[in-house]
Design an enzyme around this catalytic site. Sequence first.
Site, PDB file in Angstrom:
ATOM      1  N   GLU A  85       0.773  -1.191   0.363  1.00  0.00           N
ATOM      2  CA  GLU A  85       0.030  -0.156   0.397  1.00  0.00           C
ATOM      3  C   GLU A  85       1.007   1.318   0.292  1.00  0.00           C
ATOM      4  OE1 GLU A  85      -2.983   0.194   2.641  1.00  0.00           O
ATOM      5  OE2 GLU A  85      -3.380   2.221   2.671  1.00  0.00           O
ATOM      6  N   LYS A 280      -7.076  -0.728  11.683  1.00  0.00           N
ATOM      7  CA  LYS A 280      -6.752  -1.107  10.370  1.00  0.00           C
ATOM      8  C   LYS A 280      -5.548  -0.276   9.645  1.00  0.00           C
ATOM      9  CE  LYS A 280      -6.331  -1.344   6.248  1.00  0.00           C
ATOM     10  NZ  LYS A 280      -4.817  -0.692   5.380  1.00  0.00           N
ATOM     11  N   ASP A 296       3.161 -15.078  11.012  1.00  0.00           N
ATOM     12  CA  ASP A 296       2.366 -15.333  11.138  1.00  0.00           C
ATOM     13  C   ASP A 296       1.511 -14.035  11.227  1.00  0.00           C
ATOM     14  OD1 ASP A 296      -0.341 -15.980  10.557  1.00  0.00           O
ATOM     15  OD2 ASP A 296       0.282 -18.338  10.748  1.00  0.00           O
ATOM     16  N   HIS A 393      -1.830  10.517  -0.041  1.00  0.00           N
ATOM     17  CA  HIS A 393      -2.264   9.165  -0.401  1.00  0.00           C
ATOM     18  C   HIS A 393      -1.848   9.157  -1.779  1.00  0.00           C
ATOM     19  CE1 HIS A 393      -3.210   5.394  -0.444  1.00  0.00           C
ATOM     20  NE2 HIS A 393      -3.961   5.415  -1.468  1.00  0.00           N
TER      21      HIS A 393
HETATM   22  C1  MEV Z   1      -5.483   3.891   5.023  1.00  0.00           C
HETATM   23  O1  MEV Z   1      -4.992   2.080   4.776  1.00  0.00           O
HETATM   24  C2  MEV Z   1      -5.899   3.346   7.031  1.00  0.00           C
HETATM   25  C3  MEV Z   1      -6.381   4.621   6.951  1.00  0.00           C
HETATM   26  O2  MEV Z   1      -7.972   4.374   6.840  1.00  0.00           O
HETATM   27  C4  MEV Z   1      -6.465   4.464   8.590  1.00  0.00           C
HETATM   28  C5  MEV Z   1      -7.257   4.984   9.466  1.00  0.00           C
HETATM   29  O3  MEV Z   1      -8.373   5.587   9.205  1.00  0.00           O
HETATM   30  O4  MEV Z   1      -6.942   5.545  10.862  1.00  0.00           O
HETATM   31  C6  MEV Z   1      -6.246   5.972   6.363  1.00  0.00           C
END
Ligand code: MEV
Length: 440
Positions: A85, A280, A296, A393
Amino acid sequence: MNKSISGFSKLSKSKKIDWIIDTYFSNKEEAKHILKQYWNSDDKLQQLHDEFIENTISNYYLPFAVAPNFLINGKLFTIPMAIEESSVVAAASKSAKFWLDRGGFKTKVISTRKTGQVHFMYQGDDTKLTDYFNSIKSQLISDAKPITKNMERRGGGIINIELRNKTKDIDGYYQLHATFETLDAMGANFINSCLEQFAKTFKNEALKHEPFSSEEKNIQIIMSILSNYVPDCLVKVEVSCPLKDLTENDTITAEEFANKFIQAVAIAEVEPYRAVTHNKGIMNGVDAVVLATGNDFRAVEAGVHAYASRNGKYSSLTHVKVENNVFTFWMEIPLALGTVGGLTKLHPLVKLALELLHNPSAKELMQIVAVAGLAQNFAALSSLTTTGIQQGHMKMHLMNILNLFNANTREKETLITHFKTNLVTHNAVAEAIKELRRKE
Ligand code: MEV
């Protein structure tokens, strides 16, 4: 419908490829070329990878990157990360640099215990089962000695075995609930081998246990397996600084930044839809290091998310406070990791990643991985509550879009400059490339 095949696993690698290509692909030459393009030119190294799993036909690359400048308990680290990513590594590096100037990350391993269970069915008198368990417990441990003696020599082994009555949940359901210390090994094979030995002893000795009726003697073992829920294999990571040092530029004051940051964490603490995305982002950092070090990541993911729900509601793994004008941001997560066994000595890149980290013990690796997670969350929340996530991003993703349009080096240079001051979207890049090519 495509045809099925029997005996696929017995075919040679090249015959497997032939079957796949004939069965599924219209452009057979191209498909074969792609698969072969990813083969390693070193036959021995290729064979090593072929033999990690079954039915291997090629290799699947992930970028292997590094994020420097992580100060952890006063020691500097460059952290290896394997992830596809865009912007994760950039975010990690940015966070590392930010905290490098503010005392770095402080970490502490809280506990290292792992769990495994023998799930079994017993129909009969509960007291007799408890008596039987108490009489057999030391034999359960001694019968497992051939498996445990090396681990014990190094200071690990079986910590305890308990009998747990689960008949309120399922009629006749009991467990041998065992805890282990596996030191620098992740310990899955060790734990599972111990559990299978416990099950064997427990079932066989029951057949000879006089007080049992013939039905009671017939203990039915359902399964013996470690648990990836490891709330007692826990590490804490924290950053803190005077509130006034919390900002890097004059677009936002330290107080404003802290307020929005605190609200963002509070939202993730109460709102599961947000908590999942929040966590996430933490796992972007955690998984990348877990993968780079040959651990793992499915086990880690399962355990961490279960831990995030331990109070009955899925919630944020990170927490924040401001007290006496000091901003503190922290997280506790369960991480069952290994730095010996598994792929650690086998996969050359994993070996290299571990050497880059000064060949850490499992406890040290837990701390480094947790740092990557907290750093990632700090970077995500900093962007989300200020510029928004897309600006950074999409800048990082720009190269992927340019590659999608087969941009050459000159086109890339021109468009990277152009998008320094323009909003990156897929369409905007497509239009800009079209325009550039039209002018030529
Ligand atoms: C993207 O991979 C992760 C985010 O969505 C985490 C978050 O929103 O805190 C940017």
